[in-house]
Design a protein around this motif. Sequence first.
Motif, PDB file in Angstrom:
ATOM      1  N   MET A  33       0.872  -1.261  -0.028  1.00  0.00           N
ATOM      2  CA  MET A  33       0.062   0.089   0.005  1.00  0.00           C
ATOM      3  C   MET A  33       1.006   1.130  -0.013  1.00  0.00           C
ATOM      4  SD  MET A  33      -2.753   1.042   2.857  1.00  0.00           S
ATOM      5  CE  MET A  33      -3.745  -0.248   2.823  1.00  0.00           C
ATOM      6  N   ARG A  34       0.557   2.129  -0.971  1.00  0.00           N
ATOM      7  CA  ARG A  34       1.640   3.305  -1.034  1.00  0.00           C
ATOM      8  C   ARG A  34       0.689   4.600  -1.370  1.00  0.00           C
ATOM      9  NH1 ARG A  34       6.577   3.347  -4.774  1.00  0.00           N
ATOM     10  NH2 ARG A  34       7.324   4.695  -3.363  1.00  0.00           N
ATOM     11  N   LEU A  35       1.114   5.749  -0.758  1.00  0.00           N
ATOM     12  CA  LEU A  35       0.462   7.122  -0.879  1.00  0.00           C
ATOM     13  C   LEU A  35       1.681   7.891  -1.513  1.00  0.00           C
ATOM     14  CD1 LEU A  35      -1.429   9.581  -0.430  1.00  0.00           C
ATOM     15  CD2 LEU A  35      -0.749   9.557   1.838  1.00  0.00           C
ATOM     16  N   HIS A  36       1.287   8.385  -2.603  1.00  0.00           N
ATOM     17  CA  HIS A  36       2.137   9.110  -3.182  1.00  0.00           C
ATOM     18  C   HIS A  36       2.028  10.836  -2.935  1.00  0.00           C
ATOM     19  CE1 HIS A  36       3.133   5.556  -5.616  1.00  0.00           C
ATOM     20  NE2 HIS A  36       4.192   6.202  -5.968  1.00  0.00           N
ATOM     21  N   VAL A  37       3.068  11.377  -2.393  1.00  0.00           N
ATOM     22  CA  VAL A  37       3.116  12.622  -2.046  1.00  0.00           C
ATOM     23  C   VAL A  37       4.149  13.602  -2.856  1.00  0.00           C
ATOM     24  CG1 VAL A  37       1.995  12.269   0.351  1.00  0.00           C
ATOM     25  CG2 VAL A  37       4.450  12.541   0.187  1.00  0.00           C
ATOM     26  N   GLY A  38       3.876  14.873  -2.881  1.00  0.00           N
ATOM     27  CA  GLY A  38       4.903  15.723  -3.507  1.00  0.00           C
ATOM     28  C   GLY A  38       4.564  17.079  -3.517  1.00  0.00           C
ATOM     29  N   ARG A  76      -7.927   2.491   1.935  1.00  0.00           N
ATOM     30  CA  ARG A  76      -8.710   1.402   2.580  1.00  0.00           C
ATOM     31  C   ARG A  76      -9.461   0.760   1.578  1.00  0.00           C
ATOM     32  NH1 ARG A  76      -9.614   4.810   7.365  1.00  0.00           N
ATOM     33  NH2 ARG A  76      -7.961   4.283   8.853  1.00  0.00           N
ATOM     34  N   GLU A  77     -10.005   1.425   0.423  1.00  0.00           N
ATOM     35  CA  GLU A  77     -10.748   1.197  -0.491  1.00  0.00           C
ATOM     36  C   GLU A  77     -10.076   0.521  -1.664  1.00  0.00           C
ATOM     37  OE1 GLU A  77     -14.018   4.550   0.369  1.00  0.00           O
ATOM     38  OE2 GLU A  77     -12.707   4.777  -1.610  1.00  0.00           O
ATOM     39  N   GLY A  78      -8.689   0.440  -1.571  1.00  0.00           N
ATOM     40  CA  GLY A  78      -7.855   0.007  -2.427  1.00  0.00           C
ATOM     41  C   GLY A  78      -7.116   0.871  -3.631  1.00  0.00           C
ATOM     42  N   ARG A  79      -7.775   2.319  -3.363  1.00  0.00           N
ATOM     43  CA  ARG A  79      -7.240   3.300  -4.205  1.00  0.00           C
ATOM     44  C   ARG A  79      -5.828   3.510  -4.182  1.00  0.00           C
ATOM     45  NH1 ARG A  79     -12.468   5.595  -6.360  1.00  0.00           N
ATOM     46  NH2 ARG A  79     -13.921   5.140  -4.862  1.00  0.00           N
ATOM     47  N   THR A  80      -5.162   4.419  -4.964  1.00  0.00           N
ATOM     48  CA  THR A  80      -3.920   4.521  -4.964  1.00  0.00           C
ATOM     49  C   THR A  80      -3.650   6.256  -5.072  1.00  0.00           C
ATOM     50  OG1 THR A  80      -3.596   4.464  -7.479  1.00  0.00           O
ATOM     51  CG2 THR A  80      -2.967   2.445  -5.888  1.00  0.00           C
ATOM     52  N   PRO A  81      -3.751   7.074  -3.922  1.00  0.00           N
ATOM     53  CA  PRO A  81      -3.934   8.331  -4.112  1.00  0.00           C
ATOM     54  C   PRO A  81      -2.528   9.150  -4.312  1.00  0.00           C
ATOM     55  CG  PRO A  81      -4.536   7.768  -1.891  1.00  0.00           C
ATOM     56  CD  PRO A  81      -4.297   6.560  -2.588  1.00  0.00           C
ATOM     57  N   ARG A  92      -0.310   7.936   7.602  1.00  0.00           N
ATOM     58  CA  ARG A  92       0.251   6.626   8.012  1.00  0.00           C
ATOM     59  C   ARG A  92      -0.260   6.272   9.573  1.00  0.00           C
ATOM     60  NH1 ARG A  92       5.700   4.684   9.337  1.00  0.00           N
ATOM     61  NH2 ARG A  92       5.745   2.268   8.657  1.00  0.00           N
ATOM     62  N   ALA A  93      -0.446   7.300  10.249  1.00  0.00           N
ATOM     63  CA  ALA A  93      -0.926   7.199  11.787  1.00  0.00           C
ATOM     64  C   ALA A  93      -2.343   6.725  11.737  1.00  0.00           C
ATOM     65  CB  ALA A  93      -0.594   8.554  12.301  1.00  0.00           C
ATOM     66  N   ARG A  94      -3.001   6.950  10.698  1.00  0.00           N
ATOM     67  CA  ARG A  94      -4.521   6.283  10.572  1.00  0.00           C
ATOM     68  C   ARG A  94      -4.265   5.037   9.900  1.00  0.00           C
ATOM     69  NH1 ARG A  94      -4.945  11.400  11.174  1.00  0.00           N
ATOM     70  NH2 ARG A  94      -6.916  12.584  12.010  1.00  0.00           N
ATOM     71  N   VAL A  95      -3.374   4.555   8.833  1.00  0.00           N
ATOM     72  CA  VAL A  95      -3.349   3.540   8.081  1.00  0.00           C
ATOM     73  C   VAL A  95      -1.928   2.939   8.528  1.00  0.00           C
ATOM     74  CG1 VAL A  95      -3.822   2.400   5.716  1.00  0.00           C
ATOM     75  CG2 VAL A  95      -4.982   4.384   6.581  1.00  0.00           C
ATOM     76  N   PRO A  96      -1.666   2.299   9.498  1.00  0.00           N
ATOM     77  CA  PRO A  96      -0.243   1.658   9.649  1.00  0.00           C
ATOM     78  C   PRO A  96       0.234   0.826   8.659  1.00  0.00           C
ATOM     79  CG  PRO A  96      -1.656   1.834  11.681  1.00  0.00           C
ATOM     80  CD  PRO A  96      -2.727   1.846  10.293  1.00  0.00           C
ATOM     81  N   GLU A  97      -0.417   0.281   8.149  1.00  0.00           N
ATOM     82  CA  GLU A  97      -0.027  -0.686   6.904  1.00  0.00           C
ATOM     83  C   GLU A  97       0.527  -0.014   5.702  1.00  0.00           C
ATOM     84  OE1 GLU A  97      -4.549  -0.998   6.652  1.00  0.00           O
ATOM     85  OE2 GLU A  97      -3.170  -0.614   7.872  1.00  0.00           O
ATOM     86  N   LEU A  98       0.508   1.325   5.704  1.00  0.00           N
ATOM     87  CA  LEU A  98       0.857   2.270   4.740  1.00  0.00           C
ATOM     88  C   LEU A  98       2.500   2.131   4.797  1.00  0.00           C
ATOM     89  CD1 LEU A  98       0.421   4.274   2.306  1.00  0.00           C
ATOM     90  CD2 LEU A  98       0.408   5.955   4.240  1.00  0.00           C
TER      91      LEU A  98
END
Length: 283
Positions: free
Chosen positions: A1-6, A233-238, A262-268
């Motif tokens: 699971m990945r969140l991309h930020v920039g 959590r819905e499986g999206r990749t924001p 990540r504090a809300r989604v520890p598996e991130l």
Amino acid sequence: MRLHVGCAMWSLASWQGRLLPHPLPPAERLRAYATWCNAVEGNTTFYATPSRSTVETWAAQTDPDFRFIVKLPKTITHEHRLKGADEPLRAFLEAIEPLGPRTHALWVQLPASFGPSDLGVLGGFLQRLPRTWKYAVEVRHRAFFSDERSQRLLERALAAFDAEWVPFDTVTLFQSPPTSDAERDAWTKKPRLPRRSRALTGRPILRYLGRDATERTVEGWQPWLDTVAGWLREGRTPTVFIHTPDNADALTLARRFHDEVRARVPELDPLPEPMPNEPLTLF
């Protein structure tokens, strides 16, 4: 699971020597930025199509899973208004080809005058685009935010081509009068539109603009933390881009946003440790 930020750019004078090593040659600045963030807004392409050789250097400095959201040139979106722009579009698509999988989406930012009556033009343009890439559209006409019928028609037009609607959240900026030159400048240039948080695809993209004061920026993004966590959590990749009027702390703020999600989604998956800001030496 990945969140991309920039951020909106990968090089800024106020980052050099404070957050990023200095001096760095231009061909190394994106590589240094990519140790802080795993996505970047491709804003420079709005003003001119880069050479293919320039884009090759961008690809060489980033991993294949780094994300570029690349903006179409203004000659296509603002001057031609998506009509009769086949040649500049062909040149642009050819130039960005070396990015390969790094091109997460091609970003169609439309002028504020592009309204509901132009949706047929938008649909025709999206239909002609190659399916090689994914697409994201940013609109600034107020009717798309205030009129439910116009909103539904736009969502339907985008859904037909699996294109995402890119919200630009400027609510925090306009909550109170500006307190710096950078904020005053942003007040004259940025769109003043309601917040929108509905994702249309599995690849939502958010642009958030805060204030120069860190605490105001962090306070303003609180509603987005649960939204982005929900997307994950819905499986999206924001992909989330953090702006401030002066962008002086945008790098650290982007990482902070990631940490708070990540504090809300520890598996991130965590972000890697950024490159030290001291130039590397042999000894």
